[in-house]
Scaffold this motif. Structure first.
Motif, PDB file in Angstrom:
ATOM      1  N   LYS A  10     -12.751  -5.688 -12.943  1.00 47.49           N
ATOM      2  CA  LYS A  10     -12.341  -4.559 -12.116  1.00 47.49           C
ATOM      3  C   LYS A  10     -11.567  -5.036 -10.904  1.00 47.49           C
ATOM      4  O   LYS A  10     -10.595  -4.399 -10.484  1.00 47.49           O
ATOM      5  CB  LYS A  10     -13.583  -3.765 -11.678  1.00 47.49           C
ATOM      6  N   LEU A  11     -11.981  -6.133 -10.328  1.00 49.58           N
ATOM      7  CA  LEU A  11     -11.291  -6.701  -9.160  1.00 49.58           C
ATOM      8  C   LEU A  11      -9.881  -7.147  -9.558  1.00 49.58           C
ATOM      9  O   LEU A  11      -8.906  -6.879  -8.846  1.00 49.58           O
ATOM     10  CB  LEU A  11     -12.094  -7.874  -8.597  1.00 49.58           C
ATOM     11  N   GLU A  12      -9.793  -7.783 -10.713  1.00 52.52           N
ATOM     12  CA  GLU A  12      -8.478  -8.219 -11.203  1.00 52.52           C
ATOM     13  C   GLU A  12      -7.593  -7.007 -11.472  1.00 52.52           C
ATOM     14  O   GLU A  12      -6.407  -6.987 -11.130  1.00 52.52           O
ATOM     15  CB  GLU A  12      -8.667  -9.034 -12.487  1.00 52.52           C
ATOM     16  N   GLN A  13      -8.165  -5.974 -12.075  1.00 59.33           N
ATOM     17  CA  GLN A  13      -7.425  -4.750 -12.362  1.00 59.33           C
ATOM     18  C   GLN A  13      -6.959  -4.100 -11.059  1.00 59.33           C
ATOM     19  O   GLN A  13      -5.820  -3.647 -10.942  1.00 59.33           O
ATOM     20  CB  GLN A  13      -8.315  -3.782 -13.149  1.00 59.33           C
ATOM     21  N   SER A  14      -7.797  -4.087 -10.060  1.00 55.29           N
ATOM     22  CA  SER A  14      -7.474  -3.491  -8.758  1.00 55.29           C
ATOM     23  C   SER A  14      -6.348  -4.258  -8.072  1.00 55.29           C
ATOM     24  O   SER A  14      -5.415  -3.664  -7.501  1.00 55.29           O
ATOM     25  CB  SER A  14      -8.736  -3.481  -7.891  1.00 55.29           C
ATOM     26  N   VAL A  15      -6.386  -5.583  -8.135  1.00 56.22           N
ATOM     27  CA  VAL A  15      -5.327  -6.415  -7.540  1.00 56.22           C
ATOM     28  C   VAL A  15      -4.012  -6.182  -8.277  1.00 56.22           C
ATOM     29  O   VAL A  15      -2.950  -6.042  -7.657  1.00 56.22           O
ATOM     30  CB  VAL A  15      -5.730  -7.909  -7.549  1.00 56.22           C
ATOM     31  N   CYS A  16      -4.065  -6.104  -9.595  1.00 54.90           N
ATOM     32  CA  CYS A  16      -2.845  -5.861 -10.383  1.00 54.90           C
ATOM     33  C   CYS A  16      -2.268  -4.491 -10.059  1.00 54.90           C
ATOM     34  O   CYS A  16      -1.047  -4.339  -9.891  1.00 54.90           O
ATOM     35  CB  CYS A  16      -3.152  -5.965 -11.883  1.00 54.90           C
ATOM     36  N   ASP A  17      -3.118  -3.482  -9.955  1.00 57.17           N
ATOM     37  CA  ASP A  17      -2.645  -2.142  -9.613  1.00 57.17           C
ATOM     38  C   ASP A  17      -2.015  -2.136  -8.222  1.00 57.17           C
ATOM     39  O   ASP A  17      -0.969  -1.520  -7.991  1.00 57.17           O
ATOM     40  CB  ASP A  17      -3.807  -1.132  -9.661  1.00 57.17           C
ATOM     41  N   SER A  18      -2.663  -2.828  -7.337  1.00 55.35           N
ATOM     42  CA  SER A  18      -2.161  -2.923  -5.960  1.00 55.35           C
ATOM     43  C   SER A  18      -0.803  -3.626  -5.920  1.00 55.35           C
ATOM     44  O   SER A  18       0.122  -3.192  -5.209  1.00 55.35           O
ATOM     45  CB  SER A  18      -3.188  -3.679  -5.119  1.00 55.35           C
ATOM     46  N   LEU A  19      -0.676  -4.696  -6.708  1.00 57.11           N
ATOM     47  CA  LEU A  19       0.593  -5.433  -6.773  1.00 57.11           C
ATOM     48  C   LEU A  19       1.686  -4.565  -7.400  1.00 57.11           C
ATOM     49  O   LEU A  19       2.830  -4.573  -6.950  1.00 57.11           O
ATOM     50  CB  LEU A  19       0.430  -6.734  -7.556  1.00 57.11           C
ATOM     51  N   ARG A  20       1.321  -3.772  -8.446  1.00 51.41           N
ATOM     52  CA  ARG A  20       2.293  -2.870  -9.055  1.00 51.41           C
ATOM     53  C   ARG A  20       2.750  -1.803  -8.051  1.00 51.41           C
ATOM     54  O   ARG A  20       3.928  -1.478  -7.962  1.00 51.41           O
ATOM     55  CB  ARG A  20       1.704  -2.210 -10.296  1.00 51.41           C
ATOM     56  N   ASP A  21       1.786  -1.285  -7.310  1.00 43.66           N
ATOM     57  CA  ASP A  21       2.124  -0.274  -6.294  1.00 43.66           C
ATOM     58  C   ASP A  21       3.065  -0.860  -5.245  1.00 43.66           C
ATOM     59  O   ASP A  21       4.042  -0.218  -4.823  1.00 43.66           O
ATOM     60  CB  ASP A  21       0.850   0.264  -5.620  1.00 43.66           C
ATOM     61  N   GLN A  22       2.741  -2.070  -4.813  1.00 44.77           N
ATOM     62  CA  GLN A  22       3.611  -2.741  -3.819  1.00 44.77           C
ATOM     63  C   GLN A  22       5.004  -2.977  -4.399  1.00 44.77           C
ATOM     64  O   GLN A  22       6.015  -2.796  -3.718  1.00 44.77           O
ATOM     65  CB  GLN A  22       2.997  -4.074  -3.385  1.00 44.77           C
ATOM     66  N   ALA A  23       5.077  -3.381  -5.660  1.00 39.44           N
ATOM     67  CA  ALA A  23       6.366  -3.620  -6.319  1.00 39.44           C
ATOM     68  C   ALA A  23       7.160  -2.318  -6.383  1.00 39.44           C
ATOM     69  O   ALA A  23       8.378  -2.305  -6.119  1.00 39.44           O
ATOM     70  CB  ALA A  23       6.152  -4.212  -7.707  1.00 39.44           C
ATOM     71  N   ASP A  24       6.497  -1.209  -6.699  1.00 38.14           N
ATOM     72  CA  ASP A  24       7.194   0.089  -6.726  1.00 38.14           C
ATOM     73  C   ASP A  24       7.694   0.469  -5.335  1.00 38.14           C
ATOM     74  O   ASP A  24       8.813   0.972  -5.178  1.00 38.14           O
ATOM     75  CB  ASP A  24       6.246   1.183  -7.258  1.00 38.14           C
ATOM     76  N   ILE A  25       6.842   0.225  -4.334  1.00 33.49           N
ATOM     77  CA  ILE A  25       7.237   0.542  -2.952  1.00 33.49           C
ATOM     78  C   ILE A  25       8.448  -0.301  -2.551  1.00 33.49           C
ATOM     79  O   ILE A  25       9.430   0.218  -2.009  1.00 33.49           O
ATOM     80  CB  ILE A  25       6.054   0.326  -1.987  1.00 33.49           C
ATOM     81  N   PHE A  26       8.413  -1.602  -2.830  1.00 31.97           N
ATOM     82  CA  PHE A  26       9.540  -2.486  -2.493  1.00 31.97           C
ATOM     83  C   PHE A  26      10.800  -2.077  -3.257  1.00 31.97           C
ATOM     84  O   PHE A  26      11.905  -2.098  -2.722  1.00 31.97           O
ATOM     85  CB  PHE A  26       9.205  -3.952  -2.772  1.00 31.97           C
ATOM     86  N   LYS A  27      10.608  -1.689  -4.537  1.00 31.19           N
ATOM     87  CA  LYS A  27      11.748  -1.247  -5.342  1.00 31.19           C
ATOM     88  C   LYS A  27      12.374   0.000  -4.714  1.00 31.19           C
ATOM     89  O   LYS A  27      13.589   0.094  -4.565  1.00 31.19           O
ATOM     90  CB  LYS A  27      11.297  -0.979  -6.773  1.00 31.19           C
ATOM     91  N   ASN A  28      11.535   0.966  -4.341  1.00 27.98           N
ATOM     92  CA  ASN A  28      12.043   2.191  -3.716  1.00 27.98           C
ATOM     93  C   ASN A  28      12.706   1.894  -2.370  1.00 27.98           C
ATOM     94  O   ASN A  28      13.756   2.471  -2.045  1.00 27.98           O
ATOM     95  CB  ASN A  28      10.903   3.205  -3.537  1.00 27.98           C
ATOM     96  N   LEU A  29      12.071   1.013  -1.584  1.00 35.70           N
ATOM     97  CA  LEU A  29      12.666   0.635  -0.293  1.00 35.70           C
ATOM     98  C   LEU A  29      14.024  -0.045  -0.502  1.00 35.70           C
ATOM     99  O   LEU A  29      14.987   0.228   0.209  1.00 35.70           O
ATOM    100  CB  LEU A  29      11.729  -0.305   0.478  1.00 35.70           C
ATOM    101  N   SER A  30      14.100  -0.914  -1.492  1.00 29.15           N
ATOM    102  CA  SER A  30      15.347  -1.633  -1.778  1.00 29.15           C
ATOM    103  C   SER A  30      16.429  -0.654  -2.227  1.00 29.15           C
ATOM    104  O   SER A  30      17.585  -0.733  -1.777  1.00 29.15           O
ATOM    105  CB  SER A  30      15.087  -2.680  -2.854  1.00 29.15           C
ATOM    106  N   GLN A  31      16.071   0.284  -3.105  1.00 24.22           N
ATOM    107  CA  GLN A  31      17.044   1.278  -3.554  1.00 24.22           C
ATOM    108  C   GLN A  31      17.494   2.162  -2.387  1.00 24.22           C
ATOM    109  O   GLN A  31      18.676   2.477  -2.262  1.00 24.22           O
ATOM    110  CB  GLN A  31      16.446   2.138  -4.668  1.00 24.22           C
ATOM    111  N   GLY A  32      16.549   2.538  -1.530  1.00 24.22           N
ATOM    112  CA  GLY A  32      16.889   3.346  -0.351  1.00 24.22           C
ATOM    113  C   GLY A  32      17.817   2.596   0.591  1.00 24.22           C
ATOM    114  O   GLY A  32      18.782   3.164   1.122  1.00 24.22           O
ATOM    115  N   ALA A  33      17.529   1.298   0.793  1.00 26.70           N
ATOM    116  CA  ALA A  33      18.368   0.480   1.675  1.00 26.70           C
ATOM    117  C   ALA A  33      19.770   0.344   1.084  1.00 26.70           C
ATOM    118  O   ALA A  33      20.776   0.447   1.802  1.00 26.70           O
ATOM    119  CB  ALA A  33      17.740  -0.895   1.877  1.00 26.70           C
ATOM    120  N   ARG A  34      19.853   0.129  -0.253  1.00 25.82           N
ATOM    121  CA  ARG A  34      21.162   0.031  -0.907  1.00 25.82           C
ATOM    122  C   ARG A  34      21.947   1.326  -0.760  1.00 25.82           C
ATOM    123  O   ARG A  34      23.144   1.311  -0.463  1.00 25.82           O
ATOM    124  CB  ARG A  34      21.007  -0.328  -2.385  1.00 25.82           C
ATOM    125  N   GLN A  35      21.260   2.452  -0.945  1.00 25.44           N
ATOM    126  CA  GLN A  35      21.922   3.749  -0.806  1.00 25.44           C
ATOM    127  C   GLN A  35      22.388   3.963   0.632  1.00 25.44           C
ATOM    128  O   GLN A  35      23.494   4.447   0.875  1.00 25.44           O
ATOM    129  CB  GLN A  35      20.959   4.880  -1.227  1.00 25.44           C
TER     130      GLN A  35
END
Length: 115
Positions: A3-28
């Protein structure tokens, strides 16, 4: 642990999505700023070209006036030169007539008053 590993992976995926959105917003945002700068530059360029055209038209107008004034000055200079030549010719003719008159007067005087 799983569960801890799953939680860390979910958290990392969420962070990756946030960074992706921030990067796309910055590019725009960069594209938008670039577009605004391009529009402003084109407006500035258009204004400069318009001002240059106005200046060159003004210079052409001034050149036309200067050429007209120069032509008039040339005409006046020729007229003054013609008047000077005419005055010289008149002066010479009057001098010649005066000499003839003096000579004639002297002859008449000699005739009237014999020596």
């Amino acid at each position: 642990m799983h569960k801890l590993e799953q939680s860390v992976c979910d958290s990392l995926r969420d962070q990756a999505d946030i960074f992706k959105n921030l990067s796309q917003g910055a590019r725009q945002e960069v594209r938008t700023i670039d577009d605004v700068h391009t529009i402003r530059f084109n407006e500035f360029r258009k204004n400069v070209l318009t001002q240059n055209a106005t200046i060159f038209q003004g210079l052409a107008d001034v050149r036309q006036v200067v050429d007209a004034v120069n032509a008039k000055v040339d005409i006046m200079a020729k007229r003054v030169n013609d008047i000077q030549k005419d005055a010289e010719a008149t002066k010479e003719a009057l001098s010649h007539q005066l000499l003839e008159f003096q000579s004639s007067a002297q002859e008449n005087h000699n005739v009237i008053m014999p020596s």
